[in-house]
Design a protein around this motif. Structure first.
Motif, short mmCIF file in Angstrom:
data_model
loop_
_atom_site.label_atom_id
_atom_site.label_comp_id
_atom_site.label_asym_id
_atom_site.label_seq_id
_atom_site.Cartn_x
_atom_site.Cartn_y
_atom_site.Cartn_z
N ASP A 131 0.99 -1.18 -0.07
CA ASP A 131 0.06 -0.17 0.14
C ASP A 131 0.87 1.33 0.18
O ASP A 131 0.40 2.26 -0.24
N ASP A 161 1.57 5.99 3.62
CA ASP A 161 0.99 4.74 3.96
C ASP A 161 -0.23 5.22 4.52
O ASP A 161 -0.77 5.75 5.74
N TYR A 184 -3.97 3.57 4.10
CA TYR A 184 -5.00 2.88 4.10
C TYR A 184 -4.78 1.96 5.69
O TYR A 184 -3.70 1.61 5.96
N ARG A 229 -10.58 3.62 0.80
CA ARG A 229 -9.96 3.51 -0.38
C ARG A 229 -11.09 3.81 -1.33
O ARG A 229 -10.80 4.25 -2.68
#
Ligand SMILES: [Zn+2]
Length: 670
Positions: free
Chosen positions: A391, A416, A418, A453
């Motif tokens: 991610d 970073d 999520y 997301r």
């Protein structure tokens, strides 16, 4: 284990402007670019004692030289060496994918706690710093900061008290780490019957796990529980989720918190101060608890009316929703997000869930980079480098030149964005390397967040810009010494650049850039920006009243002898119009107060006074690159090299004032 410098793949993927670069564009020399070493649990365990001893040995060498000259440069080199190892380990404690690495990293950060005190209790080092000649303004400030650190470590106290202070500081640091870890690692969930999920968007429902009985599992990370509290029509389900969230950390954390308060109080008394607030605030811009109390009293009286008005509007909406007389309806804390959202939809036609289509997550990141690029004259180049999760993305940051070819290498950033199990559950910027021009050292920072997301709401876009503001503060700083780099500033100033940067999510002029990074996204029209503005203003009374409660609670804990930690919170909440919710224990997850915001939570609003005031330096032209560069030079590049008042005055050309802030919290700011 070798650091990963020089092993990067070096592929150029994407430039924030949307222009693809050829793979042969200039790259920073490998020696300049710092990349996150991805240590596993065993490596961290093996290296930790070695690195700690290396740092201690370096300080011993510094003690052998009695001459003051050179002490600042020597200290700078050791600080850089310590950071090189422990900052990435600290990030890993909060973000590593596997639990064993997180735990090993946490233990290692704990093991490093003595280094915060030991060097500042050395009489030999103290004599060297004290004996230094005046030097230039930067050296004078660093010397002053170091002298204050010696005083705070108890250098002037008798040996037995000094020893006790060292023990106290170490214990506090260890407890604070454990406290945050207990929150991060909490696995509490709430099972919700399918019929109780009415109002929840399909995307949200599709992304949730079910238990054996087909119930929907609501986890307590932001992208899961915030949409639930905002959209779920069933009040009892909202109540259960709200209470579960406010029990995170558990009673064990209340005990840890209580212990820390006792330790802080004891420590302040060892120095001869009446309490921790007095001891701690003498280093802040505010200087005294009285100044903070006076500021908070002003905030309180400014937001009272707005809070009452917001609550009445939401209560009326709840009555309409339930089809009951207003007099029979009480508004609860678990109702606030739900009715706020309903009113924003009905009054201003702003639907937070629908906004996710306007602000897709990846495009929002590209938008943020594009803003920084235009405003501060920098260029971001995405690189495929080793990272701790698939991610994570990484960008090199360069000076932008008129030719379009990236100029001087400035630093690196990791994003970073999520949620993951066991990951830090708020949003924060983690410094990984602080700048030092004396060492030719380039800064690096990581932005850690828990975004959805599917795209961002209005608040989430502001959060992204806020944290990016911290990252820029780190990565654009050009300080001589690492200990003054980036966000190493007074903590009642540290939020100001971030809070200022939130403004760029609120204006048509800046939001128009979304079309450049996402031509296919629905565009935000000027008329919609106005509705977004009105929607943001709604609820501002409740929002700042809450901030006041947090700040007042923090001051209550640290003024005089410490009260029982949960009861003190219950007293404050109970006195507020929305009251206290039985069974909740907000202090158990209030990590700010275990760390750097102790007797400092007011700093969010204090910083905002400066953040909003600094906007006037842009003269209403948010994308003016001349103002942007001036701001970059005056504030961001300077880090903690000068007192914040001086930096703000140099940018504004006048003394700062609270006009913009008090207009903001009463909903009167344009
Ligand atoms: Zn912040």
């Amino acid at each position: 284990m070798s650091p990963l410098n020089g092993t990067l793949l070096g592929t150029v993927v994407f430039l924030a402007s949307g222009v693809l670069l050829a793979a042969d564009q200039p790259k920073p020399a490998a020696a300049q670019r710092w990349l996150m070493p991805l240590l596993d649990a065993a490596t961290i365990e093996a290296r930790c004692p070695v690195e700690l001893e290396r740092a201690r040995a370096a300080f011993r060498v510094m003690e052998k030289n009695p001459a003051p000259a050179g002490i600042l440069a020597e200290w700078n080199r050791v600080s850089a060496m310590v950071q090189n190892f422990i900052y990435p380990v600290y990030l890993q404690a909060n973000t590593a994918v596997d639990a064993a690495t997180r735990e090993a990293a946490l233990k290692c950060v704990e093991a490093f706690a003595p280094l915060e005190t030991e060097p500042f209790q050395s009489e030999k080092l103290y004599a060297r710093v004290r004996g230094l000649g005046p030097g230039d303004a930067t050296d004078r400030q660093y010397r002053q900061d170091q002298l204050e650190a010696f005083e705070d470590a108890g250098i002037a106290l008798p040996a037995d008290k000094r020893q006790r202070i060292k023990e106290i500081r170490e214990e506090i640091e260890k407890i604070a780490l454990r406290f945050q870890s207990n929150v991060n690692e909490s696995k509490e969930v709430v099972a919700i019957a399918p019929e109780e999920t009415r109002g929840m968007p399909k995307d949200w429902l599709d992304a949730r796990k079910r238990d054996a009985e087909g119930r929907v599992i609501v986890t307590l990370d932001y992208p899961t529980y915030i949409p639930f509290l905002t959209n779920a029509e069933n009040e009892d389900a909202r109540r259960r989720v709200y209470i579960a969230k406010l029990r995170e950390g558990g009673t064990v954390n209340l005990e840890l918190f209580q212990r820390v308060l006792a330790l802080r109080y004891e420590m302040a008394q060892l120095y001869g101060y009446p309490d921790y607030a007095t001891f701690s605030l003498r280093r802040a811009m505010a200087k005294t608890p009285a100044a903070v109390e006076e500021f908070l009293a002003r905030v309180r009286s400014a937001v009272d009316t707005g809070e009452a008005r917001d609550i009445e509007a939401m209560r009326a909406d709840k009555a309409a929703f339930l089809g009951r007389p207003v007099a029979d309806v009480k508004l609860h804390r678990w109702d606030v997000l739900f009715h706020e959202e309903r009113l924003r939809r009905s009054r201003y036609q702003i639907d937070q869930q629908a906004l996710r289509a306007n602000f897709p997550s990846e495009k929002s990141v590209a938008f943020t980079l594009r803003l920084a690029q235009l405003l501060y004259g920098v260029t971001f180049v995405a690189r495929d480098v080793p990272r701790w999760s698939s991610d994570v993305t990484y960008y090199d940051v360069f000076e932008r030149t008129t030719s379009g070819i990236p100029g001087e290498f400035l630093g690196g950033i990791y994003l970073d964005m999520y949620p993951r199990e066991g990951k830090y559950n708020h949003a924060a910027a983690f410094p990984l390397q602080s700048a030092s021009t004396a060492l030719g050292r380039k800064p690096a920072s990581a932005l850690v967040a828990n975004l959805d997301r599917a795209g961002l709401t209005q608040d989430e876009l502001e959060t992204l810009l806020h944290e990016f503001g911290h990252v820029l503060h780190g990565v654009l700083s050009k300080t001589r010494y690492v200990d003054q780099g980036g966000t190493n500033v007074k903590r009642d100033f540290v939020e100001a650049p971030s809070q200022m940067f939130e403004e760029w999510a609120r204006h048509e002029e800046s939001l128009r850039l979304f079309a450049e990074v996402c031509p296919a996204c629905p565009q935000v029209s000027p008329e919609m920006v106005e509705r977004l503005h009105q929607a943001r203003l709604f609820g501002i009374g409740v929002r700042y009243a809450r901030q006041w409660q947090y700040a007042a609670y923090d001051m209550r804990l640290h003024t005089g002898a410490p009260p029982p930690v949960l009861q003190a919170w219950i007293d404050i909440e109970r006195a507020s119009p929305l009251g206290y919710v039985e069974d909740t224990m907000l202090p158990a997850s209030f990590g700010h107060l275990l760390g750097g915001y102790a007797a400092g939570y007011y700093g969010y609003m204090w910083s905002e006074v400066l953040g909003l005031d600094m906007l006037s330096g842009f003269n209403g032209k948010l994308l003016d690159p001349v103002a942007g560069r001036r701001y970059r030079k005056a504030i961001l590049e300077m880090g903690g090299q000068r007192p914040p008042q001086q930096l703000v005055e140099s940018f504004l050309g006048r003394k700062p004032n609270g006009d913009a802030f008090f207009a903001e919290i009463t909903g009167a700011r344009r």
